[in-house]
Design an enzyme around this catalytic site. Structure first.
Site, PDB file in Angstrom:
ATOM      1  N   ASN A   6      10.204   0.613   6.079  1.00 16.35           N
ATOM      2  CA  ASN A   6       9.164  -0.401   5.886  1.00 16.35           C
ATOM      3  C   ASN A   6       9.767  -1.770   6.198  1.00 16.35           C
ATOM      4  OD1 ASN A   6       7.109  -2.026   5.040  1.00 16.35           O
ATOM      5  ND2 ASN A   6       7.228  -1.477   2.865  1.00 16.35           N
ATOM      6  N   TRP A   7       9.482  -2.238   7.405  1.00 17.00           N
ATOM      7  CA  TRP A   7      10.108  -3.496   7.851  1.00 17.00           C
ATOM      8  C   TRP A   7       9.485  -4.720   7.184  1.00 17.00           C
ATOM      9  CZ3 TRP A   7      10.620  -2.829  13.935  1.00 17.00           C
ATOM     10  CH2 TRP A   7      11.521  -1.791  14.195  1.00 17.00           C
ATOM     11  N   HIS A  91       0.741  -0.207  -1.227  1.00 18.93           N
ATOM     12  CA  HIS A  91       2.057  -0.774  -1.545  1.00 18.93           C
ATOM     13  C   HIS A  91       1.888  -1.874  -2.595  1.00 18.93           C
ATOM     14  CE1 HIS A  91       5.836  -2.911  -1.196  1.00 18.93           C
ATOM     15  NE2 HIS A  91       6.321  -1.802  -0.652  1.00 18.93           N
ATOM     16  N   GLU A 161       7.231   4.264  -6.122  1.00 19.05           N
ATOM     17  CA  GLU A 161       7.940   2.998  -5.945  1.00 19.05           C
ATOM     18  C   GLU A 161       7.779   2.138  -7.201  1.00 19.05           C
ATOM     19  OE1 GLU A 161       8.790   1.987  -1.616  1.00 19.05           O
ATOM     20  OE2 GLU A 161       6.993   0.924  -2.221  1.00 19.05           O
ATOM     21  N   GLY A 167      13.212  -4.323  -3.958  1.00 17.51           N
ATOM     22  CA  GLY A 167      13.799  -5.578  -3.494  1.00 17.51           C
ATOM     23  C   GLY A 167      14.992  -6.048  -4.302  1.00 17.51           C
ATOM     24  N   SER A 209      14.903  -0.216  -3.535  1.00 19.07           N
ATOM     25  CA  SER A 209      16.340  -0.480  -3.427  1.00 19.07           C
ATOM     26  C   SER A 209      17.177   0.755  -3.105  1.00 19.07           C
ATOM     27  CB  SER A 209      16.838  -1.181  -4.682  1.00 19.07           C
ATOM     28  OG  SER A 209      16.201  -2.446  -4.767  1.00 19.07           O
TER      29      SER A 209
HETATM   30  P1  PGA Z   1      13.227  -2.214  -0.912  1.00 20.50           P
HETATM   31  O1  PGA Z   1      11.670  -2.045  -0.591  1.00 20.50           O
HETATM   32  O2  PGA Z   1      13.946  -1.037  -0.306  1.00 20.50           O
HETATM   33  O3  PGA Z   1      13.589  -3.513  -0.286  1.00 20.50           O
HETATM   34  O4  PGA Z   1      13.354  -2.228  -2.406  1.00 20.50           O
HETATM   35  C1  PGA Z   1      11.060  -0.793  -0.676  1.00 20.50           C
HETATM   36  C2  PGA Z   1       9.575  -0.952  -0.513  1.00 20.50           C
HETATM   37  O5  PGA Z   1       9.008  -1.922  -1.051  1.00 20.50           O
HETATM   38  O6  PGA Z   1       8.924  -0.141   0.167  1.00 20.50           O
END
Ligand code: PGA
Length: 247
Positions: A6-7, A91, A161, A167, A209
């Site tokens: 997921n960019w 998301h 998630e 993040g 993360s």
């Molecule tokens: P992250 O994001 O790997 O930067 O925690 C994952 C996501 O939000 O899909």
């Protein structure tokens, strides 16, 4: 293992996008690894145009509308025309921007009607001691598939998630044992919503993360089918290092 990169809005230059695609093409040749890239929409169109590799593409979101006089909306058929085969829906960053459970349900229906496989994101903002986070995950999944036929429900991929793990860094991601428990729980919820024994084939992913340092531990401890990777998917070296941990 299904790896969805997921960019977000991290990748904004074509040269970098092309480099990431080239690395992904090499990684996708490994046995047991399937790679899906979710670039910002205009870059998706450019990258997918000449793509003949095993790498697939996902929309980061789709419009909840059926098209028409709606400036700025990108609908499921438009993504399908650009050769996307998946759509990340629900998301937390889209939910924060206003997507309710009802909107997410409509988006799932649009995606499936136009041949896009939905990757439904669910997850709690925080963990409480009374298990309310489990009820929330159940509610998000149940609401999202409400408009779907039993057959359509079998195509939905669920990505767990938890917001508190998105993040940050590998040390703050989920504990592998907690992930194992949640994956089992999600499989149980899916089994109640799908016909017969079809839920056995449903894919459950984890995101939040995931980095080269923790991906192997998370994969090894749980029955997870793959990962949704944000910040660790937008640097070619880090992404390659992460995927190699799974081969
Ligand atoms: P992250 O994001 O790997 O930067 O925690 C994952 C996501 O939000 O899909």
């Amino acid at each position: 293992m299904l790896i969805v990169a997921n960019w977000k809005a991290y990748v904004e230059e074509l040269a970098r996008a092309k480099k990431l695609l080239a690395v992904s093409k090499r990684l996708a040749r490994e046995d047991g690894i399937a790679i899906v890239l979710a670039p910002p929409a205009p870059l998706l169109g450019v990258l997918s145009a000449k793509n003949k590799s095993r790498v697939a593409f996902a929309a980061q979101d789709i419009s909840a509308t059926a098209g028409g006089a709606l400036t700025g909306e990108a609908t499921a058929p438009a993504y399908a025309a650009a050769s996307a085969s998946y759509a990340i829906l629900g998301h937390s960053e889209r939910r924060a921007a206003g997507d309710t459970d009802a909107v997410v349900a409509v988006k799932l229906a649009h995606a499936l009607a136009h041949g896009l496989t939905p990757i439904l994101c669910v997850g709690e903002a925080e963990r409480d001691g009374e298990g309310r986070y489990l009820a929330l995950v159940r509610e998000e999944i149940t609401a999202a598939v409400e408009l779907l036929t039993p057959r359509e429900r079998t195509r939905v991929i669920v990505a767990y998630e938890p917001l508190w793990a998105i993040g940050t860094t590998a040390e703050h991601a989920i504990d592998p044992n907690d992930l194992a428990e949640m994956v089992l729980y999600i499989r149980k919820v899916i089994a109640e919503l799908l016909p017969g024994k079809s839920a056995r084939r449903s894919l459950v992913l984890y995101g939040g993360s995931v980095e080269p340092d923790n991906v192997r531990g998370l994969a090894g401890a749980s029955d997870v089918d793959g990962f949704l990777i944000g910040h660790a998917s937008v640097d070619p070296h880090t992404f390659a290092e992460l995927v190699k941990q799974l081969t």
